[in-house]
Design a protein around this motif. Structure first.
Motif, PDB file in Angstrom:
ATOM      1  N   ALA A   1       0.874  -1.182   0.000  1.00  0.00           N
ATOM      2  CA  ALA A   1       0.000   0.000   0.000  1.00  0.00           C
ATOM      3  C   ALA A   1       0.901   1.218   0.000  1.00  0.00           C
ATOM      4  O   ALA A   1       1.984   1.200   0.588  1.00  0.00           O
ATOM      5  N   GLU A   2       0.466   2.262  -0.681  1.00  0.00           N
ATOM      6  CA  GLU A   2       1.252   3.491  -0.688  1.00  0.00           C
ATOM      7  C   GLU A   2       0.331   4.699  -0.658  1.00  0.00           C
ATOM      8  O   GLU A   2      -0.783   4.671  -1.185  1.00  0.00           O
ATOM      9  N   ILE A   3       0.807   5.735  -0.018  1.00  0.00           N
ATOM     10  CA  ILE A   3       0.052   6.980   0.030  1.00  0.00           C
ATOM     11  C   ILE A   3       0.321   7.719  -1.271  1.00  0.00           C
ATOM     12  O   ILE A   3       1.440   8.137  -1.532  1.00  0.00           O
ATOM     13  N   LEU A   4      -0.701   7.834  -2.092  1.00  0.00           N
ATOM     14  CA  LEU A   4      -0.572   8.551  -3.358  1.00  0.00           C
ATOM     15  C   LEU A   4      -0.768  10.049  -3.171  1.00  0.00           C
ATOM     16  O   LEU A   4      -0.221  10.847  -3.924  1.00  0.00           O
ATOM     17  N   LEU A   5      -1.571  10.387  -2.181  1.00  0.00           N
ATOM     18  CA  LEU A   5      -1.869  11.791  -1.928  1.00  0.00           C
ATOM     19  C   LEU A   5      -1.987  11.981  -0.421  1.00  0.00           C
ATOM     20  O   LEU A   5      -2.845  11.387   0.223  1.00  0.00           O
ATOM     21  N   HIS A   6      -1.085  12.773   0.132  1.00  0.00           N
ATOM     22  CA  HIS A   6      -1.151  13.096   1.555  1.00  0.00           C
ATOM     23  C   HIS A   6      -2.322  14.050   1.776  1.00  0.00           C
ATOM     24  O   HIS A   6      -2.781  14.701   0.836  1.00  0.00           O
ATOM     25  N   PRO A   7      -2.818  14.151   3.003  1.00  0.00           N
ATOM     26  CA  PRO A   7      -3.988  14.994   3.254  1.00  0.00           C
ATOM     27  C   PRO A   7      -3.877  16.381   2.614  1.00  0.00           C
ATOM     28  O   PRO A   7      -2.892  17.085   2.809  1.00  0.00           O
ATOM     29  N   THR A   8      -4.891  16.712   1.817  1.00  0.00           N
ATOM     30  CA  THR A   8      -4.918  17.976   1.084  1.00  0.00           C
ATOM     31  C   THR A   8      -6.348  18.472   0.969  1.00  0.00           C
ATOM     32  O   THR A   8      -7.290  17.689   1.065  1.00  0.00           O
ATOM     33  N   ARG A   9      -6.481  19.751   0.745  1.00  0.00           N
ATOM     34  CA  ARG A   9      -7.804  20.333   0.472  1.00  0.00           C
ATOM     35  C   ARG A   9      -8.007  20.526  -1.028  1.00  0.00           C
ATOM     36  O   ARG A   9      -9.039  21.033  -1.448  1.00  0.00           O
ATOM     37  N   SER A  10      -7.033  20.116  -1.833  1.00  0.00           N
ATOM     38  CA  SER A  10      -7.107  20.288  -3.275  1.00  0.00           C
ATOM     39  C   SER A  10      -8.001  19.219  -3.904  1.00  0.00           C
ATOM     40  O   SER A  10      -7.613  18.054  -4.020  1.00  0.00           O
ATOM     41  N   LEU A  11      -9.182  19.635  -4.315  1.00  0.00           N
ATOM     42  CA  LEU A  11     -10.125  18.724  -4.958  1.00  0.00           C
ATOM     43  C   LEU A  11      -9.550  18.168  -6.255  1.00  0.00           C
ATOM     44  O   LEU A  11      -9.698  16.984  -6.557  1.00  0.00           O
ATOM     45  N   GLN A  12      -8.872  18.999  -7.017  1.00  0.00           N
ATOM     46  CA  GLN A  12      -8.311  18.557  -8.299  1.00  0.00           C
ATOM     47  C   GLN A  12      -7.242  17.493  -8.100  1.00  0.00           C
ATOM     48  O   GLN A  12      -7.186  16.511  -8.844  1.00  0.00           O
ATOM     49  N   ARG A  13      -6.357  17.679  -7.106  1.00  0.00           N
ATOM     50  CA  ARG A  13      -5.316  16.680  -6.852  1.00  0.00           C
ATOM     51  C   ARG A  13      -5.933  15.355  -6.409  1.00  0.00           C
ATOM     52  O   ARG A  13      -5.490  14.285  -6.823  1.00  0.00           O
ATOM     53  N   ALA A  14      -6.965  15.413  -5.589  1.00  0.00           N
ATOM     54  CA  ALA A  14      -7.632  14.199  -5.136  1.00  0.00           C
ATOM     55  C   ALA A  14      -8.294  13.480  -6.312  1.00  0.00           C
ATOM     56  O   ALA A  14      -8.160  12.257  -6.462  1.00  0.00           O
ATOM     57  N   LYS A  15      -8.985  14.229  -7.164  1.00  0.00           N
ATOM     58  CA  LYS A  15      -9.626  13.624  -8.340  1.00  0.00           C
ATOM     59  C   LYS A  15      -8.592  12.977  -9.253  1.00  0.00           C
ATOM     60  O   LYS A  15      -8.804  11.877  -9.766  1.00  0.00           O
TER      61      LYS A  15
ATOM     62  N   SER B   1      -5.606  11.817  -8.454  1.00  0.00           N
ATOM     63  CA  SER B   1      -5.066  10.611  -7.812  1.00  0.00           C
ATOM     64  C   SER B   1      -6.018   9.435  -7.963  1.00  0.00           C
ATOM     65  O   SER B   1      -5.595   8.311  -8.227  1.00  0.00           O
ATOM     66  N   LEU B   2      -7.304   9.699  -7.783  1.00  0.00           N
ATOM     67  CA  LEU B   2      -8.283   8.620  -7.907  1.00  0.00           C
ATOM     68  C   LEU B   2      -8.450   8.159  -9.344  1.00  0.00           C
ATOM     69  O   LEU B   2      -8.605   6.968  -9.612  1.00  0.00           O
ATOM     70  N   ALA B   3      -8.401   9.082 -10.284  1.00  0.00           N
ATOM     71  CA  ALA B   3      -8.562   8.730 -11.696  1.00  0.00           C
ATOM     72  C   ALA B   3      -7.418   7.860 -12.195  1.00  0.00           C
ATOM     73  O   ALA B   3      -7.600   7.046 -13.097  1.00  0.00           O
ATOM     74  N   GLU B   4      -6.254   8.018 -11.606  1.00  0.00           N
ATOM     75  CA  GLU B   4      -5.072   7.279 -12.051  1.00  0.00           C
ATOM     76  C   GLU B   4      -4.927   5.918 -11.381  1.00  0.00           C
ATOM     77  O   GLU B   4      -3.990   5.183 -11.678  1.00  0.00           O
ATOM     78  N   LEU B   5      -5.849   5.566 -10.480  1.00  0.00           N
ATOM     79  CA  LEU B   5      -5.744   4.296  -9.767  1.00  0.00           C
ATOM     80  C   LEU B   5      -6.063   3.120 -10.680  1.00  0.00           C
ATOM     81  O   LEU B   5      -7.160   3.028 -11.217  1.00  0.00           O
ATOM     82  N   PRO B   6      -5.133   2.200 -10.850  1.00  0.00           N
ATOM     83  CA  PRO B   6      -5.442   0.990 -11.614  1.00  0.00           C
ATOM     84  C   PRO B   6      -6.179  -0.005 -10.725  1.00  0.00           C
ATOM     85  O   PRO B   6      -6.049   0.033  -9.506  1.00  0.00           O
ATOM     86  N   GLY B   7      -6.962  -0.854 -11.313  1.00  0.00           N
ATOM     87  CA  GLY B   7      -7.674  -1.885 -10.563  1.00  0.00           C
ATOM     88  C   GLY B   7      -7.112  -3.253 -10.866  1.00  0.00           C
ATOM     89  O   GLY B   7      -6.248  -3.418 -11.719  1.00  0.00           O
ATOM     90  N   GLY B   8      -7.604  -4.237 -10.148  1.00  0.00           N
ATOM     91  CA  GLY B   8      -7.212  -5.622 -10.388  1.00  0.00           C
ATOM     92  C   GLY B   8      -5.913  -5.999  -9.713  1.00  0.00           C
ATOM     93  O   GLY B   8      -5.260  -5.185  -9.079  1.00  0.00           O
ATOM     94  N   GLY B   9      -5.556  -7.262  -9.832  1.00  0.00           N
ATOM     95  CA  GLY B   9      -4.318  -7.749  -9.240  1.00  0.00           C
ATOM     96  C   GLY B   9      -4.505  -8.150  -7.794  1.00  0.00           C
ATOM     97  O   GLY B   9      -5.615  -8.277  -7.291  1.00  0.00           O
ATOM     98  N   GLY B  10      -3.385  -8.346  -7.112  1.00  0.00           N
ATOM     99  CA  GLY B  10      -3.409  -8.748  -5.711  1.00  0.00           C
ATOM    100  C   GLY B  10      -4.002  -7.672  -4.819  1.00  0.00           C
ATOM    101  O   GLY B  10      -3.989  -6.494  -5.153  1.00  0.00           O
TER     102      GLY B  10
END
Length: 167
Positions: free
Chosen positions: A27-41, A43-52
Motif C-alpha cells: 500500500a502506498e500513500i498517493l496523496l497526503h492529506p490535502t484540500r485540493s479537490l483537483q489533486r484528489a480527483k 489521484s483517484l482517476a489514475e488508480l489501476p484496478g485488479g491484481g493482488g
C-alpha cells in the motif's frame, strides 16, 4: 459518481482528503492529506484496478496516516473502496488464509483506535468479503452496485458529521 460527490462535499466543508492505493504487494500513500479537490480527483482517476489485494497493508497504512492526522488536531474517517478479498500477506506473499487472518487483526486494531470507517463494496456480488471487513472494522457497509452515488455521499457525509470535523 459517488467519489466525486464525496470529494465535492469534502471541498465544501474544507476537509482534507488523502488517497492510499493498495495493489500488487503493498500500500502506498498517493496523496497526503490535502484540500485540493483537483489533486484528489487526479489521484483517484489514475488508480489501476485488479491484481493482488494487500488489504492488511492498506489498513495499517490507513491507521498510520490517521494517527498523523489525529496528532495535528484532525478527526480522520477511513473510506475503503474494495471488494474485501485480501489475498496478499503483510510480507507481500500470496496466501489467502494468512492474508485474511492478518487483515482481521489489522481491522480490529483500526477499530480499537476509535477511527470511524466505511467500506464501499466494489465487488460484482456484494455481501461477501467486504461485508466481513466492515464487520471487523465496525464500519458502515455500502454495496456499490446497489447504492446510488447520492446515497453513498449522504452516508459518508453523515459519518463525517458524527466523527466530528474530519480530515
Amino acid at each position: 459518481g459517488a467519489v466525486e460527490l464525496i470529494l465535492a462535499d469534502c471541498y465544501v466543508r474544507r476537509d482534507r482528503v488523502a488517497v492510499i492505493a493498495f495493489r500488487s504487494k503493498s500500500a502506498e500513500i498517493l496523496l497526503h492529506p490535502t484540500r485540493s479537490l483537483q489533486r484528489a480527483k487526479r489521484s483517484l482517476a489514475e488508480l489501476p484496478g485488479g491484481g493482488g489485494t494487500p488489504l492488511t497493508a492498506a489498513i495499517e497504512t490507513t491507521l498510520a496516516l490517521a494517527d498523523q492526522v489525529k496528532r495535528t488536531g484532525g478527526v480522520p474517517l477511513a473510506v475503503f473502496l474494495t471488494d474485501g478479498r485480501a489475498n496478499i500477506t503483510r510480507d507481500g506473499t500470496p496466501d489467502k488464509a494468512k492474508a485474511l487472518s492478518e487483515t482481521e487483526s489489522a481491522a480490529k486494531a483500526l477499530r480499537a483506535s476509535g477511527i470511524k470507517s466505511l467500506v464501499i463494496d466494489l465487488s460484482d456480488r456484494p455481501e461477501g468479503a467486504a461485508k466481513t471487513l466492515a464487520a471487523a472494522l465496525d464500519a458502515l457497509y455500502l454495496p456499490l452496485p446497489h447504492a446510488e452515488a447520492n446515497t453513498i455521499s449522504t452516508h459518508v457525509g453523515a459519518a463525517m458529521k458524527s466523527a466530528g470535523r474530519s480530515s
